[in-house]
Design a protein around this motif. Structure first.
Motif, mmCIF file in Angstrom:
data_model
loop_
_atom_site.group_PDB
_atom_site.id
_atom_site.type_symbol
_atom_site.label_atom_id
_atom_site.label_comp_id
_atom_site.label_asym_id
_atom_site.label_seq_id
_atom_site.Cartn_x
_atom_site.Cartn_y
_atom_site.Cartn_z
ATOM 1 N N GLU A 133 0.830 -1.192 0.000
ATOM 2 C CA GLU A 133 0.000 0.000 0.000
ATOM 3 C C GLU A 133 0.875 1.256 0.000
ATOM 4 O O GLU A 133 1.925 1.289 0.650
ATOM 5 C CB GLU A 133 -0.914 0.055 1.234
ATOM 6 N N HIS A 135 0.083 5.460 0.515
ATOM 7 C CA HIS A 135 -0.895 6.498 0.798
ATOM 8 C C HIS A 135 -0.172 7.843 0.850
ATOM 9 O O HIS A 135 0.734 8.032 1.672
ATOM 10 C CB HIS A 135 -1.605 6.234 2.124
ATOM 11 N N LYS A 165 -6.401 2.041 -7.526
ATOM 12 C CA LYS A 165 -6.237 0.628 -7.225
ATOM 13 C C LYS A 165 -6.435 0.410 -5.736
ATOM 14 O O LYS A 165 -5.798 1.074 -4.915
ATOM 15 C CB LYS A 165 -4.855 0.129 -7.658
ATOM 16 N N GLU A 166 -7.321 -0.500 -5.388
ATOM 17 C CA GLU A 166 -7.637 -0.787 -3.996
ATOM 18 C C GLU A 166 -7.738 -2.291 -3.817
ATOM 19 O O GLU A 166 -8.578 -2.945 -4.449
ATOM 20 C CB GLU A 166 -8.953 -0.107 -3.609
ATOM 21 N N LYS A 167 -6.822 -2.836 -3.008
ATOM 22 C CA LYS A 167 -6.758 -4.282 -2.763
ATOM 23 C C LYS A 167 -6.658 -5.073 -4.062
ATOM 24 O O LYS A 167 -7.291 -6.115 -4.239
ATOM 25 C CB LYS A 167 -7.962 -4.737 -1.952
ATOM 26 N N GLN A 211 -0.673 -2.697 -4.362
ATOM 27 C CA GLN A 211 -2.031 -3.160 -4.625
ATOM 28 C C GLN A 211 -3.091 -2.156 -4.191
ATOM 29 O O GLN A 211 -4.251 -2.257 -4.583
ATOM 30 C CB GLN A 211 -2.266 -4.495 -3.922
ATOM 31 N N THR A 212 -2.698 -1.189 -3.360
ATOM 32 C CA THR A 212 -3.589 -0.105 -2.949
ATOM 33 C C THR A 212 -2.805 1.203 -2.996
ATOM 34 O O THR A 212 -1.717 1.290 -2.425
ATOM 35 C CB THR A 212 -4.133 -0.321 -1.524
ATOM 36 N N THR A 214 -3.582 5.490 -2.649
ATOM 37 C CA THR A 214 -4.511 6.614 -2.471
ATOM 38 C C THR A 214 -3.725 7.923 -2.500
ATOM 39 O O THR A 214 -2.552 7.967 -2.150
ATOM 40 C CB THR A 214 -5.280 6.521 -1.142
#
Length: 344
Positions: A133, A135, A165-167, A211-212, A214
């Motif tokens: 992830e 962020h 992309k989220e999870k 994979q995530t 933001t």
């Protein structure tokens, strides 16, 4: 940007303005200026005579007006802008063949995100075996000159559906939604960040395998966040098309009155992943004190033009700024400001 480049003995800096009245004021305060109307190809063509490179800061880059970039591509003039909207940047790609033919390099995204945010990720990435992830959050500081531009940009794309992309899956979202607290080191502290479209969302999954991903923006005060959220609500319901005078007046008052807003801001990136089978969580921040946040946004464009004047331009076409600069080159442009790097 103008002051920084004008201080380089090898660079002659000319500032383009849209009307002659501003030209006279700019020449008194900052040196050379030329009238360059962004939507007028003839005006841009005249302004580009004898020019090596253009930094286009005429945002927000939402309306798909590529006049300046197109004129640069046709004349072999190198071009830089700080655009971070995926829709705008995808449209810029149509100039690639023209830029290659005439020896021009068209660079976009030369700003805090994604250029500086990617450099921050690069600092932490070697500590991970796998990055799951990423962020990022850009926290504006009071009086950093971008409240109106940010508001116009956000209101310009609230009706657009962006993706992130989220999870491991691409999901759609709308701008200035899903607020959540983001914690910066002192003196910035807690900010309320809202999801925004940005090149990080498209570049980081490919560049780092996350994979995530933001990207959030936080204005300098709760009042500014409220005014913009309410404006977004009105526009979504067709009750407002652009920033009306009352909204502009409210944002101006909030950004200037002493009791509102925080002069401190910055850029933060958090990485989550693993190493040796153990979970790992690392964060890194650029903390800008006393209204210096805009220096973070300006640094990539300044550093890139300085690099071009020293080393020349070896490629042509259209590309984001990510990967064109290393951290020392950007750091040099931040040294004169009250900005610190903090790892947690």
């Amino acid at each position: 940007i103008g002051r920084a480049l004008a201080g380089s003995p090898e660079i002659e800096c000319v500032i383009g303005v849209a009307d002659a009245r501003r030209r006279a004021r700019i020449e008194r305060e900052a040196g050379q200026a030329v009238v360059a109307v962004p939507h007028d190809p003839h005006s841009i063509r005249r302004a580009l005579e004898g020019v090596f490179a253009v930094i286009n800061t005429r945002g927000p880059f939402v309306a798909k007006n590529y006049t300046v970039a197109e004129q640069c591509a046709e004349r072999g003039v190198h071009y830089v802008d700080p655009a971070d909207s995926n829709e705008y940047v995808s449209g810029l790609g149509r100039l690639a063949r023209k830029a290659e033919k005439h020896g021009s390099l068209i660079v976009t995204g030369a700003a805090a995100a994604p250029t500086v945010s990617a450099l921050l990720v690069d600092m932490l990435a070697p500590e991970f075996e796998h990055i799951h992830e990423i962020h990022a959050c850009l926290a504006h500081g009071k009086n950093d000159c971008r409240d109106f531009a940010t508001a116009r940009a956000i209101l310009g794309y609230v009706e657009l559906v962006s993706r992130m992309k989220e999870k491991g899956r691409w999901r759609e979202f709308q701008g200035w939604t899903r607020p959540q607290p983001v914690y910066f080191p002192a003196p910035v502290g807690r900010r309320r960040g809202y999801l925004c479209d940005g090149l990080d969302l498209d570049i980081f999954p490919r560049r780092y395998g996350a994979q995530t991903v933001t990207f959030r923006t936080a204005l300098s005060s709760r009042a500014s966040n409220f005014v913009l959220s309410f404006s977004r609500w009105l526009k979504r319901r067709g009750m407002m098309q652009s920033l009306p005078s009352p909204v502009r007046a409210s944002l101006h008052a909030i950004s200037t009155l002493p009791r509102f807003g925080d002069p401190n801001g910055g850029l933060g990136v958090e990485l989550r992943g693993d190493k040796g089978g153990e979970p790992l969580d690392r964060s890194i921040f650029l903390v800008a004190r006393d209204g210096n946040t805009s220096a973070i946004a300006a640094a990539p464009a300044i550093a890139l033009v300085r690099k071009w004047t020293r080393q020349g331009v070896s490629t042509t076409g259209v590309t984001p700024c990510v990967g064109l600069l290393d951290w020392p080159e950007v750091r040099n442009e931040l040294m004169g400001y009250d900005i610190v790097l903090v790892r947690t």
